[in-house]
Design a protein around this motif. Structure first.
Motif, short mmCIF file in Angstrom:
data_model
loop_
_atom_site.label_atom_id
_atom_site.label_comp_id
_atom_site.label_asym_id
_atom_site.label_seq_id
_atom_site.Cartn_x
_atom_site.Cartn_y
_atom_site.Cartn_z
N LEU A 128 25.63 -32.29 -29.63
CA LEU A 128 25.67 -31.08 -30.42
C LEU A 128 24.32 -30.90 -31.11
CD1 LEU A 128 27.52 -31.54 -33.78
CD2 LEU A 128 27.24 -33.45 -32.24
N THR A 129 24.20 -29.84 -31.87
CA THR A 129 22.99 -29.58 -32.63
C THR A 129 23.22 -29.99 -34.08
OG1 THR A 129 22.33 -27.74 -31.21
CG2 THR A 129 21.40 -27.79 -33.43
N VAL A 130 22.30 -30.79 -34.61
CA VAL A 130 22.38 -31.25 -36.00
C VAL A 130 21.18 -30.68 -36.75
CG1 VAL A 130 22.34 -33.25 -37.53
CG2 VAL A 130 23.59 -33.37 -35.35
N HIS A 131 21.46 -29.96 -37.81
CA HIS A 131 20.40 -29.34 -38.62
C HIS A 131 20.37 -30.02 -39.98
CE1 HIS A 131 18.53 -25.38 -40.35
NE2 HIS A 131 17.69 -26.39 -40.33
N LEU A 132 19.31 -30.76 -40.27
CA LEU A 132 19.16 -31.48 -41.52
C LEU A 132 18.40 -30.62 -42.53
CD1 LEU A 132 18.05 -34.92 -40.00
CD2 LEU A 132 20.38 -34.19 -40.62
N LEU A 133 18.91 -30.54 -43.75
CA LEU A 133 18.27 -29.78 -44.83
C LEU A 133 17.91 -30.72 -45.97
CD1 LEU A 133 20.54 -26.60 -45.23
CD2 LEU A 133 18.58 -26.90 -43.72
N LEU A 134 16.68 -30.64 -46.43
CA LEU A 134 16.22 -31.42 -47.58
C LEU A 134 15.87 -30.50 -48.73
CD1 LEU A 134 15.21 -33.94 -49.07
CD2 LEU A 134 13.02 -33.67 -47.89
N ASP A 135 16.55 -30.67 -49.85
CA ASP A 135 16.20 -29.98 -51.09
C ASP A 135 14.95 -30.67 -51.65
OD1 ASP A 135 15.92 -29.03 -53.67
OD2 ASP A 135 17.97 -29.53 -54.30
N ALA A 136 13.82 -29.97 -51.63
CA ALA A 136 12.57 -30.54 -52.12
C ALA A 136 12.10 -29.84 -53.39
CB ALA A 136 11.49 -30.46 -51.04
N SER A 137 13.06 -29.48 -54.25
CA SER A 137 12.69 -28.94 -55.56
C SER A 137 12.35 -30.09 -56.50
CB SER A 137 13.83 -28.08 -56.13
OG SER A 137 15.02 -28.82 -56.18
N ALA A 138 11.72 -29.79 -57.63
CA ALA A 138 11.13 -30.82 -58.49
C ALA A 138 12.14 -31.78 -59.08
CB ALA A 138 10.32 -30.15 -59.60
N SER A 139 13.39 -31.36 -59.24
CA SER A 139 14.40 -32.26 -59.81
C SER A 139 14.63 -33.48 -58.93
CB SER A 139 15.72 -31.51 -60.03
OG SER A 139 16.23 -31.04 -58.80
N MET A 140 14.25 -33.40 -57.66
CA MET A 140 14.41 -34.54 -56.76
C MET A 140 13.39 -35.65 -57.06
SD MET A 140 16.99 -33.97 -54.64
CE MET A 140 16.71 -34.77 -53.06
N ASN A 141 12.49 -35.41 -58.00
CA ASN A 141 11.56 -36.45 -58.44
C ASN A 141 12.18 -37.37 -59.51
OD1 ASN A 141 9.25 -35.81 -56.86
ND2 ASN A 141 8.79 -34.09 -58.22
N HIS A 142 13.41 -37.12 -59.90
CA HIS A 142 14.06 -37.99 -60.89
C HIS A 142 14.10 -39.43 -60.37
CE1 HIS A 142 16.89 -39.17 -64.08
NE2 HIS A 142 17.45 -39.92 -63.14
N ARG A 143 13.70 -40.38 -61.21
CA ARG A 143 13.59 -41.77 -60.79
C ARG A 143 14.71 -42.61 -61.38
NH1 ARG A 143 9.33 -43.92 -58.44
NH2 ARG A 143 8.04 -42.14 -59.09
N ASP A 144 15.34 -43.41 -60.53
CA ASP A 144 16.42 -44.30 -60.96
C ASP A 144 15.84 -45.60 -61.49
OD1 ASP A 144 18.96 -45.20 -61.45
OD2 ASP A 144 19.68 -44.99 -59.39
N ASP A 145 16.71 -46.45 -62.03
CA ASP A 145 16.27 -47.73 -62.59
C ASP A 145 15.72 -48.67 -61.52
OD1 ASP A 145 17.06 -46.86 -65.10
OD2 ASP A 145 19.06 -47.75 -64.92
N ASN A 146 16.09 -48.44 -60.25
CA ASN A 146 15.58 -49.29 -59.16
C ASN A 146 14.18 -48.88 -58.70
OD1 ASN A 146 16.09 -46.96 -57.72
ND2 ASN A 146 17.70 -47.84 -56.43
N GLY A 147 13.61 -47.86 -59.34
CA GLY A 147 12.27 -47.41 -58.99
C GLY A 147 12.21 -46.31 -57.97
N LEU A 148 13.32 -46.00 -57.31
CA LEU A 148 13.33 -44.96 -56.29
C LEU A 148 13.65 -43.60 -56.90
CD1 LEU A 148 13.60 -47.53 -54.44
CD2 LEU A 148 14.98 -46.09 -52.92
#
Length: 290
Positions: free
Chosen positions: A77-97
């Motif tokens: 089948l066809t798989v369409h991947l979408l990535l939200d690349a707005s600035a809130s995705m820069n939030h950093r967790d305690d593991n550094g990622l």
């Protein structure tokens, strides 16, 4: 099970995606049609006109009867991947990622899985600067293209305006759409896009990323929070606010999940401190149903 930190520290998205995904390939079949696929299913008697290359000659030598090996093959089948690349995705967790780091690993692994299943895979990176789109393809060069696009993606600004995203819904194309986002929005722009995609493409799998420090509110003492998209700041004493925050968060998550499922999306909340296996399992389950 490799943790997101271990995968990220490989500094090689191709290698990380392959290592994360390979354990999930066995049994990930979208249909039960029989043919000349990779996984053995059963024997059936030879009939005139059958492909002799599929004869089991050892069985014939033992039994003086001719049987073909049938296999279970996938319905691609066809798989369409979408990535939200707005600035809130820069939030950093305690593991550094950051959420973006986790999203890169996750989408890389899903692209690898889909490619191994013979699917045509595409990627769209959604940012205010414009739509970066790789049309779905099933050729051998698509994975490197996807990895490069993910590795070079940057999270900036607000979620893009509808006119920027118009090409995604301009034509009907049956696909399984997989959106990875933290669902941070000013209004309902993300929901509106996914609603249009469901109408034009079919199934939508919404993978909602939340950092562990957001879910657990693991902050201590006086904390200054800054909105990564608006720049606004808020100073609080974390301790007294923890209970109220967690109550409001759980209510928001409940409403978000409820609304997404009411729209027909397959919604799943992901903790970015956790391994990728839950998301890959949901992808393979959704793929089998598509």
């Amino acid at each position: 099970m490799l943790t997101p930190e271990h995968l990220h520290h490989l500094r090689n998205l191709s290698l990380a995606a392959r290592q994360a995904a390979e354990g999930f390939l066995n049994g990930a079949h979208a249909s039960r049609r029989h043919g000349a696929g990779m996984e053995f299913s059963q024997y059936r008697p030879y009939q005139p006109g059958d492909d002799l290359r599929r004869l089991d000659w050892r069985l014939a030598a033992r039994s003086d009867r001719y049987y073909l090996r049938e296999s279970e093959i996938d319905t691609s089948l066809t798989v369409h991947l979408l990535l939200d690349a707005s600035a809130s995705m820069n939030h950093r967790d305690d593991n550094g990622l950051t959420k973006l780091d986790y999203a890169r690993l996750l989408l890389g692994a899903l692209a690898y899985l889909a490619t191994q299943q013979g699917d045509a895979v595409g990627l769209s990176i959604l940012s205010p600067g414009g739509l970066r789109h790789l049309a779905p393809r099933a050729d051998a060069r698509q994975l490197p293209r996807i990895y490069h696009a993910l590795e070079t993606a940057e999270a900036t600004g607000h979620f893009p305006a509808p006119e920027t995203l118009a090409p995604l819904t301009a034509r009907r194309q049956r696909a399984l759409t997989v959106c990875v986002s933290d669902l941070y929005e000013e209004g309902t722009e993300i929901n509106s896009l996914l609603t249009r995609l469901r109408a034009t493409s079919g199934d939508v799998l919404l993978l909602h990323l939340m950092a562990h420090n957001e879910l657990a509110f693991s902050y201590q003492g006086a904390v200054t929070f800054r909105d990564l998209e608006t720049g606004q700041t808020l100073q609080i004493d974390a301790g007294p606010q923890r209970a109220a925050y967690q109550q409001q968060l759980q209510e928001w998550l409940r409403i978000t999940a409820q609304q997404a499922r009411r729209q027909g999306f397959d919604y799943h909340l992901l903790d970015t401190a956790q391994p990728l296996d839950a998301a890959m399992r949901e992808f393979l389950r959704r793929r089998r149903l598509s």
